[in-house]
Design a protein around this motif. Structure first.
Motif, PDB file in Angstrom:
ATOM      1  N   SER A 256      -1.021  80.417 -27.447  1.00 43.15           N
ATOM      2  CA  SER A 256      -1.721  79.927 -28.358  1.00 43.15           C
ATOM      3  C   SER A 256      -2.853  80.869 -28.799  1.00 43.15           C
ATOM      4  N   TYR A 261      -0.926  80.921 -21.547  1.00 40.15           N
ATOM      5  CA  TYR A 261      -1.515  80.084 -20.558  1.00 40.15           C
ATOM      6  C   TYR A 261      -0.557  79.314 -19.672  1.00 40.15           C
ATOM      7  N   ALA A 271      -5.494  82.052 -18.289  1.00 39.37           N
ATOM      8  CA  ALA A 271      -5.287  82.859 -19.540  1.00 39.37           C
ATOM      9  C   ALA A 271      -4.803  84.034 -19.366  1.00 39.37           C
ATOM     10  N   GLU A 293      -2.197  71.946 -26.355  1.00 40.27           N
ATOM     11  CA  GLU A 293      -3.381  72.350 -27.031  1.00 40.27           C
ATOM     12  C   GLU A 293      -3.966  72.161 -28.422  1.00 40.27           C
ATOM     13  N   ASN A 297      -9.082  73.526 -27.182  1.00 37.92           N
ATOM     14  CA  ASN A 297      -8.780  73.252 -25.947  1.00 37.92           C
ATOM     15  C   ASN A 297      -7.299  73.220 -25.396  1.00 37.92           C
ATOM     16  N   LEU A 298      -7.310  73.524 -24.107  1.00 38.56           N
ATOM     17  CA  LEU A 298      -5.896  73.293 -23.280  1.00 38.56           C
ATOM     18  C   LEU A 298      -6.184  71.741 -22.908  1.00 38.56           C
ATOM     19  N   ASP A 311     -11.659  74.452 -22.230  1.00 36.14           N
ATOM     20  CA  ASP A 311     -12.012  75.573 -23.422  1.00 36.14           C
ATOM     21  C   ASP A 311     -11.041  76.730 -23.176  1.00 36.14           C
ATOM     22  N   GLN A 312     -10.160  77.039 -24.324  1.00 35.79           N
ATOM     23  CA  GLN A 312      -9.222  77.982 -24.265  1.00 35.79           C
ATOM     24  C   GLN A 312      -9.859  79.388 -24.088  1.00 35.79           C
ATOM     25  N   ARG A 313     -10.949  79.440 -24.365  1.00 40.15           N
ATOM     26  CA  ARG A 313     -11.753  80.744 -24.654  1.00 40.15           C
ATOM     27  C   ARG A 313     -12.210  81.323 -23.114  1.00 40.15           C
TER      28      ARG A 313
END
Length: 397
Positions: A256, A261, A271, A293, A297-298, A311-313
């Motif tokens: 993503s 991930y 990540a 996702e 978010n995941l 949080d993906q970041r």
């Protein structure tokens, strides 16, 4: 040795934790164990009360064979175009119109299926219990080719750029010619003494195969020739026993926003830079279910059936829903502003992507829902354990 840990944890109400640990430890020696009294029992949480904010409605349903069988398989439906394809443990492969549920074709293979269905390049692909990959014509179900691989595969074969990629339970990954089934390359990793019964489904993207393995590693290979591009650690085995050191990566990798991930059992969610293999962040987690996702978010279901938004970041946990503990939740999938997941009693639960609160629920099938729902456009496809495929929609109240 492979352990069906998910079946032990999800399939038995009142299972004693001490007994579970004893059985899995003694399995190394081929022995049986007995529990001690007074230990906390692993029991599924009762269905929690909630305020319904959405309704979940059935559009159609169709029987598509024997379903998941008795070996704790994760046979998953797959969509291409206007068709949805399924595989059943006893050998059934079916194509349906995904809008109406009308059967287009169905074939009965004289083989037990362990992995499927995969789709692409006009092929419908399955893996068999006796270690073969079978390719069918996606248009009519006719058999095109069959090829033996090194061992049984418990994940769906994938195809892209003229190569079929299959991952087997002996920690090997093989590339086959999509037109003929001829082996093109094979790669392998070191396999631990004790592993979960399952394999990650490889992800093929932009000519690269991304895969996770039972030793906690992630690897990237060139799809055309299998050469290794990089390897990275999703988790590092720790502990004094082989049971404690299990760090299988069983979930399908997820890409993503140009990040990769992955998540492991008794390890981390990470990540990774897909170009270099550099781990950008890692957060402690334990899961053998594939992630989804949305909203930045995941979403993952952990080994206790807690659902979390991460949080993906940064890898920070945004929320965790614990009211469905030990209900044997499937992997989560996003649909609109909801996250949906099935459970061992056949309920489909809808959670808010914003804070994880439960906003909807429906009973789909009493046989249970083991595999992650599939969402395409506004339709949710749920494949139940006994072989029924349901198409559902979510509507706000």
């Amino acid at each position: 040795m492979m352990l069906n840990l998910a079946a032990l944890k999800k399939g038995h109400e009142g299972l004693n934790k001490g007994f579970l640990t004893a059985v899995m430890s003694l399995a190394l020696l081929g022995l049986a164990g007995c529990s001690s009294d007074g230990e906390e029992a692993v029991e599924p949480a009762p269905l929690p009360d909630f305020t319904a904010e959405v309704t979940i409605k059935e559009v159609w349903s169709h029987g598509v064979g024997s379903g998941q069988g008795d070996s704790w398989l994760h046979l998953t439906p797959v969509v291409e175009g206007d068709r949805i394809y399924t595989a059943g443990a006893s050998g059934q492969v079916t194509a349906l119109d995904r809008t109406s549920g009308k059967e287009i074709w169905a074939v009965e293979l004289d083989r037990r299926i362990s992995g499927g269905a995969g789709i692409g390049e006009d092929l419908a692909l399955v893996a068999t219990r006796d270690g073969h990959v079978i390719a069918l014509n996606a248009a009519d179900g006719s058999k095109l080719w069959e090829t033996p691989v090194s061992s049984e595969s418990l994940s769906a074969p994938q195809v892209a750029n003229g190569v079929v990629v299959v991952q087997t339970i002996d920690s090997k990954i093989t590339g086959l010619d999509a037109k003929t089934g001829k082996p093109l390359w094979i790669q392998e990793t070191l396999q631990p003494v004790l592993t979960l019964r399952g394999t990650s489904t490889p992800l093929v993207s932009r000519g690269v195969v991304f895969a996770g393995f039972a030793n906690g590693e992630a690897r990237a290979f060139r799809a055309d020739n299998g050469s290794l591009l990089w390897d990275a650690k999703v988790a590092v085995p720790r502990g004094s026993s082989e049971l404690e050191r299990m760090v299988d990566v069983e979930a399908t990798p997820l890409i993503s926003d140009d990040l990769l991930y992955m998540v492991s059992y008794q390890g981390n969610v990470v990540a990774i830079d897909p170009a270099s293999g550099r781990v950008l962040w890692a957060r402690e987690a334990s899961s053998y279910e594939s992630m989804s996702e949305g909203f930045g978010n995941l979403y993952l279901t952990d080994a206790e059936s807690f659902v979390s938004g991460v949080d993906q970041r940064t890898g920070s946990v945004v929320w965790t829903q614990k009211d469905l503990k030990n209900r044997g939740l499937s992997g989560p999938e996003t649909s609109g502003s909801q996250v949906v997941a099935g459970d061992f009693e056949g309920y489909l639960h809808a959670l808010s992507q914003v804070d994880g609160r439960i906003v909807g629920r429906t009973k789909v099938d009493s046989s249970g829902i083991r595999v992650k729902p599939l969402v395409v456009d506004d339709m949710i496809y749920v494949y139940t354990n006994d072989g029924y495929l349901f198409a559902l929609t979510i509507q706000s109240k």
